[in-house]
Design a protein around this motif. Structure first.
Motif, PDB file in Angstrom:
ATOM      1  N   ARG A 257       0.885  -1.226  -0.042  1.00 43.79           N
ATOM      2  CA  ARG A 257       0.017  -0.005  -0.029  1.00 43.79           C
ATOM      3  C   ARG A 257       0.844   1.301   0.101  1.00 43.79           C
ATOM      4  NH1 ARG A 257      -5.063   0.162   0.088  1.00 43.79           N
ATOM      5  NH2 ARG A 257      -6.304  -1.179   0.967  1.00 43.79           N
ATOM      6  N   CYS A 258       0.525   2.258  -0.821  1.00 41.91           N
ATOM      7  CA  CYS A 258       1.178   3.446  -0.764  1.00 41.91           C
ATOM      8  C   CYS A 258       0.322   4.539  -0.780  1.00 41.91           C
ATOM      9  CB  CYS A 258       2.225   3.537  -1.994  1.00 41.91           C
ATOM     10  SG  CYS A 258       1.365   3.463  -3.659  1.00 41.91           S
ATOM     11  N   LYS A 259       0.479   5.752  -0.078  1.00 44.89           N
ATOM     12  CA  LYS A 259       0.053   6.805   0.021  1.00 44.89           C
ATOM     13  C   LYS A 259       0.302   8.294  -0.447  1.00 44.89           C
ATOM     14  CE  LYS A 259      -2.026   6.049   4.561  1.00 44.89           C
ATOM     15  NZ  LYS A 259      -2.589   6.445   5.905  1.00 44.89           N
ATOM     16  N   ASN A 260      -0.281   9.031  -0.823  1.00 40.30           N
ATOM     17  CA  ASN A 260       0.076  10.259  -1.172  1.00 40.30           C
ATOM     18  C   ASN A 260      -0.033  11.143  -0.297  1.00 40.30           C
ATOM     19  OD1 ASN A 260      -2.305  11.413  -1.441  1.00 40.30           O
ATOM     20  ND2 ASN A 260      -2.626  11.540  -3.472  1.00 40.30           N
TER      21      ASN A 260
ATOM     22  N   THR B 193      -4.743   6.030  -0.924  1.00 39.38           N
ATOM     23  CA  THR B 193      -3.846   5.100  -1.050  1.00 39.38           C
ATOM     24  C   THR B 193      -4.123   4.199  -2.135  1.00 39.38           C
ATOM     25  OG1 THR B 193      -5.565   3.684   0.305  1.00 39.38           O
ATOM     26  CG2 THR B 193      -3.933   4.716   1.565  1.00 39.38           C
TER      27      THR B 193
ATOM     28  N   GLU C 185      -2.486   0.439  -4.498  1.00 39.82           N
ATOM     29  CA  GLU C 185      -1.647  -0.829  -4.264  1.00 39.82           C
ATOM     30  C   GLU C 185      -1.026  -0.936  -5.419  1.00 39.82           C
ATOM     31  OE1 GLU C 185      -2.573  -4.092  -2.465  1.00 39.82           O
ATOM     32  OE2 GLU C 185      -3.758  -2.938  -0.641  1.00 39.82           O
TER      33      GLU C 185
ATOM     34  N   PHE D  88       2.254   9.136  -5.436  1.00 38.54           N
ATOM     35  CA  PHE D  88       2.310   8.134  -4.604  1.00 38.54           C
ATOM     36  C   PHE D  88       3.733   7.357  -4.768  1.00 38.54           C
ATOM     37  CE2 PHE D  88      -1.972   8.496  -6.041  1.00 38.54           C
ATOM     38  CZ  PHE D  88      -2.654   7.834  -4.810  1.00 38.54           C
TER      39      PHE D  88
END
Length: 115
Positions: A3-6, A11, A13, A65
Motif C-alpha cells: 500500500r502506498c499513500k500520497n 492509498t 496498491e 504515490f
C-alpha cells in the motif's frame, strides 16, 4: 503488494519486485544520488492505446504515490492500481516491466496496453 499513500492520504496498491528495488538502488549508487527515484507514468498513444514511461527524479510531487523509491502520479495510478513493477535482464534486453491486471490487451513490446 504494498500500500502506498500520497500526501493527501489517498492509498493505492502497487508492488515492486526485489529485482526492481535493487536496480533502482544500483542506479542511485551509479549516479551518486542517494535521493534518486524512478517515476513510472502513463501516456496516451502506442500500439495499444497507452504507453508506460520511466524517468528519474530526485523528489516527489505533492500528489505522487511513492513506494520503495518508485513514484507514480495520481492520474497514472488509476491505470496502475494493483500492478507489479519488475526489472528483467536476459543478457540482450534489460528493462523495467509492468504486469498490469487492469490491461485488457497488451502489445508485443510490453510497453503499451489497453484498458
Amino acid at each position: 503488494s504494498s500500500r502506498c499513500k500520497n500526501r493527501y492520504g489517498a492509498t493505492m496498491e502497487i508492488e515492486l519486485t526485489e529485482a526492481a528495488k535493487k536496480k533502482i538502488s544500483d542506479i542511485a549508487i551509479e549516479q551518486s544520488l542517494t535521493t534518486l527515484k524512478v517515476r513510472l507514468f502513463i501516456t496516451g498513444g502506442g500500439c495499444s492505446g497507452y504507453n508506460y514511461g520511466f524517468t528519474f527524479e530526485e523528489k516527489a510531487e505533492d500528489d505522487d504515490f511513492e513506494v520503495d523509491n518508485l513514484l507514480v502520479d495520481s492520474i497514472s495510478m488509476q491505470y496502475l492500481q494493483g500492478c507489479t513493477v519488475d526489472y528483467q535482464d536476459d543478457g540482450l534486453n534489460a528493462q523495467f516491466t509492468i504486469k498490469n491486471p487492469n490491461a485488457t490487451a497488451t502489445c508485443g513490446c510490453g510497453q503499451s496496453f489497453a484498458t
